[in-house]
Design a protein around this motif. Structure first.
Motif, short mmCIF file in Angstrom:
data_model
loop_
_atom_site.label_atom_id
_atom_site.label_comp_id
_atom_site.label_asym_id
_atom_site.label_seq_id
_atom_site.Cartn_x
_atom_site.Cartn_y
_atom_site.Cartn_z
N THR A 56 5.52 -13.84 -0.19
CA THR A 56 4.52 -13.65 0.87
C THR A 56 4.41 -12.19 1.28
O THR A 56 3.42 -11.79 1.88
N LEU A 57 5.43 -11.39 0.95
CA LEU A 57 5.38 -9.96 1.29
C LEU A 57 4.29 -9.23 0.52
O LEU A 57 3.85 -8.15 0.93
N PHE A 58 3.86 -9.81 -0.60
CA PHE A 58 2.87 -9.16 -1.46
C PHE A 58 1.45 -9.67 -1.19
O PHE A 58 0.52 -9.31 -1.90
N ALA A 59 1.31 -10.52 -0.18
CA ALA A 59 -0.03 -11.02 0.15
C ALA A 59 -0.90 -9.88 0.66
O ALA A 59 -0.45 -9.01 1.42
N THR A 60 -2.15 -9.87 0.25
CA THR A 60 -3.09 -8.82 0.64
C THR A 60 -3.86 -9.24 1.89
O THR A 60 -3.78 -10.38 2.35
N GLN A 61 -4.62 -8.30 2.43
CA GLN A 61 -5.46 -8.61 3.58
C GLN A 61 -6.46 -9.70 3.23
O GLN A 61 -6.81 -10.54 4.06
N GLN A 91 -0.98 -22.07 5.91
CA GLN A 91 -0.19 -22.05 7.15
C GLN A 91 1.13 -21.31 6.96
O GLN A 91 1.58 -20.59 7.85
N LYS A 92 1.74 -21.50 5.79
CA LYS A 92 2.99 -20.79 5.48
C LYS A 92 2.78 -19.28 5.53
O LYS A 92 3.60 -18.54 6.10
N LEU A 93 1.69 -18.81 4.95
CA LEU A 93 1.42 -17.37 4.93
C LEU A 93 1.22 -16.85 6.35
O LEU A 93 1.74 -15.78 6.70
N LYS A 94 0.53 -17.59 7.17
CA LYS A 94 0.30 -17.17 8.55
C LYS A 94 1.61 -17.15 9.33
O LYS A 94 1.93 -16.17 10.02
#
Length: 343
Positions: A56-61, A91-94
């Protein structure tokens, strides 16, 4: 093959544990609720293992915007526009990226998902062989500084606190950690008549009680102000009923116990494993290989320990209304209320 991959979520441990306990990998989506039951240790372990996913640290805007859009459509009453898996991942990403109270994006190094990727260096430093007093104090300072920032980023922020209070708490937390480390190291050096082997064993295990005590003091310092101001307690529908100091004390106690336990497997496992591996001839003759081995073992132990420690208590804790203050009891007829414990 593709269907099986989606059902397991790509995580073998998660898949087998969920099957063993009879949990669905992706049950019917429930907004704001954990994906796995929180009334068992296994359910909490699976929940936190999912929340600290380093990917999830690599998720973009763009990924964040898409996740919020899916969740907003669900809150608006739309259904059937996404699969359960897509909704749970949104939901996990948020939840893993944004603070539940403030809604602010947490800096990657201070998220629970970033605790291991960014914290392994200081953990490795704590386990260096035969460190000097200055070296030990430095790594305790670095480790507890990172811990303090993680504690701050994952605090209960329902009641605002002045930054000056946190800066004072940081100074107290780091000073306590370094004092504990220095004190134990000083005591060890007083026993110079002990066999060198015994001294070496004591020296390698000193970080365990020092870090456990220091981590506990760190939480107490960084989040102690919550007890004075209280934290929000709310009903099952999310409606805030009041501000409770009793709930704040329970949140602080549970978080402190979690942090006190975390260093135990984290620092104990490497000390049991490394001495044997370091005797391998191809490793023993090269300091660089020893350092790489220490880093690998410490990082693996850290990754294994974190979800276990977090799973000791649920993040959203329950408290009987009868245990709360009178001004809260008079506002509700619910038997139980909830609060964000923090991490």
């Amino acid at each position: 093959v593709e269907i099986r991959r989606k059902n397991t979520g790509g995580m073998a441990t998660e898949y087998f544990l969920s099957r063993w306990k009879g949990y669905e990998a992706y049950p019917a989506f429930a907004f704001g609720q954990p994906r796995f039951p929180q009334d068992t240790f296994t359910g909490r372990y699976l929940h936190f293992k999912d929340m600290i996913d380093w990917k999830t640290l690599f998720a973009t805007q763009k990924d964040h915007t898409k996740a919020f859009a899916l969740l907003d459509r669900w809150k608006a009453g739309e259904r059937g526009f996404a699969t359960n898996e897509e909704m749970w991942k949104a939901q996990k990403l948020k939840q893993s990226t944004f603070h539940p109270d403030t809604g602010d994006k947490i800096f990657p190094a201070f998220r629970m998902a970033g605790y291991v990727p960014f914290g392994w260096i200081t953990v490795t430093g704590l386990l260096l062989r035969a460190p000097s007093t200055a070296t030990m104090i430095f790594w305790q300072w670095a480790n507890q500084s990172h811990n303090a920032l993680v504690n701050y980023a994952n605090r209960n922020a329902s009641q605002p606190q002045p930054m000056s209070r946190y800066l004072g708490a940081y100074a107290a937390a780091v000073s306590a950690a370094c004092s504990v480390s220095f004190g134990l190291n000083f005591i060890l050096k007083r026993f110079k008549d002990l066999p060198k082997t015994t001294q070496f064993i004591f020296q390698r295990f000193i970080p365990l009680p020092a870090t456990s005590l220091a981590s506990s003091l760190n939480v107490l310092c960084m989040r102690g102000s919550e007890v004075a101001t209280g934290i929000d307690v709310y009903d099952r529908d999310g409606n805030v009923v009041g501000v409770s100091q009793v709930a704040a004390k329970q949140a602080l106690k549970e978080t402190t116990l979690t942090r006190a336990f975390l260093p135990v497997p984290l620092l104990l496992l490497p000390q049991l494993i490394l001495p044997k591996l370091e005797k391998i001839p191809s490793i023993a003759k090269c300091d660089r290989r020893i350092l790489l081995l220490q880093s690998a073992v410490c990082t693996a132990s850290f990754a294994l320990s974190l979800p276990v420690a977090l799973a000791l208590f649920p993040q959203e804790s329950t408290i009987a209304t009868s245990k709360l203050e009178e001004h809260i009891r008079s506002k509700t007829n619910r038997d139980e209320l909830y609060f964000n414990k923090g991490l």
